[in-house]
Enzyme design. Sequence first.
Site, PDB file in Angstrom:
ATOM      1  N   TYR A 186      -0.617   0.679   4.659  1.00  0.00           N
ATOM      2  CA  TYR A 186      -0.666   0.907   6.109  1.00  0.00           C
ATOM      3  C   TYR A 186       0.653   1.577   6.532  1.00  0.00           C
ATOM      4  CZ  TYR A 186      -1.673  -0.157  10.997  1.00  0.00           C
ATOM      5  OH  TYR A 186      -1.930  -0.031  12.333  1.00  0.00           O
ATOM      6  N   ASN A 196       3.092   0.970   8.379  1.00  0.00           N
ATOM      7  CA  ASN A 196       4.365   0.233   8.511  1.00  0.00           C
ATOM      8  C   ASN A 196       4.903  -0.269   7.173  1.00  0.00           C
ATOM      9  OD1 ASN A 196       2.529  -1.854   8.058  1.00  0.00           O
ATOM     10  ND2 ASN A 196       3.450  -3.224   9.557  1.00  0.00           N
ATOM     11  N   LYS A 197       4.184  -0.005   6.079  1.00  0.00           N
ATOM     12  CA  LYS A 197       4.639  -0.478   4.768  1.00  0.00           C
ATOM     13  C   LYS A 197       5.691   0.478   4.189  1.00  0.00           C
ATOM     14  CE  LYS A 197       1.215  -3.541   4.910  1.00  0.00           C
ATOM     15  NZ  LYS A 197       1.250  -4.977   4.961  1.00  0.00           N
ATOM     16  N   GLN A 198       6.280   0.074   3.057  1.00  0.00           N
ATOM     17  CA  GLN A 198       7.357   0.870   2.444  1.00  0.00           C
ATOM     18  C   GLN A 198       6.881   2.282   2.130  1.00  0.00           C
ATOM     19  OE1 GLN A 198       6.677  -2.300   1.890  1.00  0.00           O
ATOM     20  NE2 GLN A 198       8.391  -3.445   1.001  1.00  0.00           N
ATOM     21  N   ILE A 199       5.673   2.419   1.574  1.00  0.00           N
ATOM     22  CA  ILE A 199       5.059   3.743   1.445  1.00  0.00           C
ATOM     23  C   ILE A 199       3.650   3.664   2.030  1.00  0.00           C
ATOM     24  CG2 ILE A 199       6.411   4.469  -0.580  1.00  0.00           C
ATOM     25  CD1 ILE A 199       3.853   3.997  -2.277  1.00  0.00           C
TER      26      ILE A 199
END
Length: 372
Positions: free
Chosen positions: A178, A180-183
């Site tokens: 998603y 907002n995740k790191q990638i």
Amino acid sequence: MRIPLSSPDINEQDIEAVAAVLRTPHLSLGPKLLEFEDSLANYIGTSNAVAVSSGTSALHLCIRALGISNGDEVIVPSFAFIAVANAVRYERAVPVFVDIESTTLNLDPERIEKAITPRTKAIIVVHTFGVPAELDRLLGISKRHGLSIIEDACEAIGAKYGGRKVGSFGDVGTLAFYPNKQITTGEGGAVVTNNSEIATRVRSLRNQGVTVAGSWRAHSDVGYNYRISELNCALGISQLSRIDSILDRRDSIAQLYHSALAPVSELRRPALLLPDRKISWFVYVVRLSSRFTATHRDWIVDQMKVRGIVLGRYFTPIHLQPAYRTFSQNNSMLPVTEFEAQRTLALPFFNQIGGEQVDEVSESLRTLCAAI
Ligand SMILES: *Cc1c(COP(=O)(O)O)cnc(C)c1O
């Protein structure tokens, strides 16, 4: 808002990679899917990766592939993203909430054994906010009691425990992409596992339960459409190719916050370093000291918004959610979860945030905490 809570890091290479897919006839189940899965398996260190439409569908497919069903119990944290418990309930299994320990906000191994019953089938180990859980003890418990381990690494891609990437320890692991995740892949997720049978099952369930037997398309299971498109996979390949620098950048932002917030005695900062673990920074979450209440926290969130700065609350305990009322025996059944969840504050945290913004957020927080 001047300073958002999170922001995806999309560069020209990412845009070009997605656009290139649109110039081909392969928009789903094509070469980018295979390449993304190979890169993920290679990065995490598992023999298999199966990319799917979201982290939630990844969790659901793990539950299905492990044969967890009606009335089976699965131990889960309540201080977590609600999908962790929802995935259990999709199969009419029962989430059994266990408390966390306050340093890492991960499941407290001490409390897990007391929650095990003859119906317990698995533990969902969430690496909360990118901090690896105590895998050696958790794996020990699962062995002693014959339980499966589902590692939810959706907040922890690239985190390591004893030098090995999380997601590769359990029977099966999940990743999520998603924005907002790191990638990110926009929407997306993956199941990672060293168990080829589970991988085959997940691959089939992802696509309507289809198994290929010659020219005959057999549907051996009632599956889903949990496919991920080639566009998403192309973005994922591009993002994964620079994950090391992304995680390094996030690590330095955490260090900036750690120094900038050192003078604010009302805030407990997350540990920057933990023995034998490498943190993959998903969010930067501080905790208000015990003299503050949830009402104070709401006031701080509102006042920061007035200043153009977005904070998150992270998380409302799952067992206190209306949809989970029938699964919580009583209030204050998880004292650490309930205490910490009222006092967590997620600060703006994304690759492009600058040192000056980190200082501004920290200074505003200092002023507001001192005013209460
Ligand atoms: C983000 C996340 C997921 C998956 O979320 P999706 O929005 O479905 O991709 C699952 N578990 C945890 C702990 C998460 O943080």
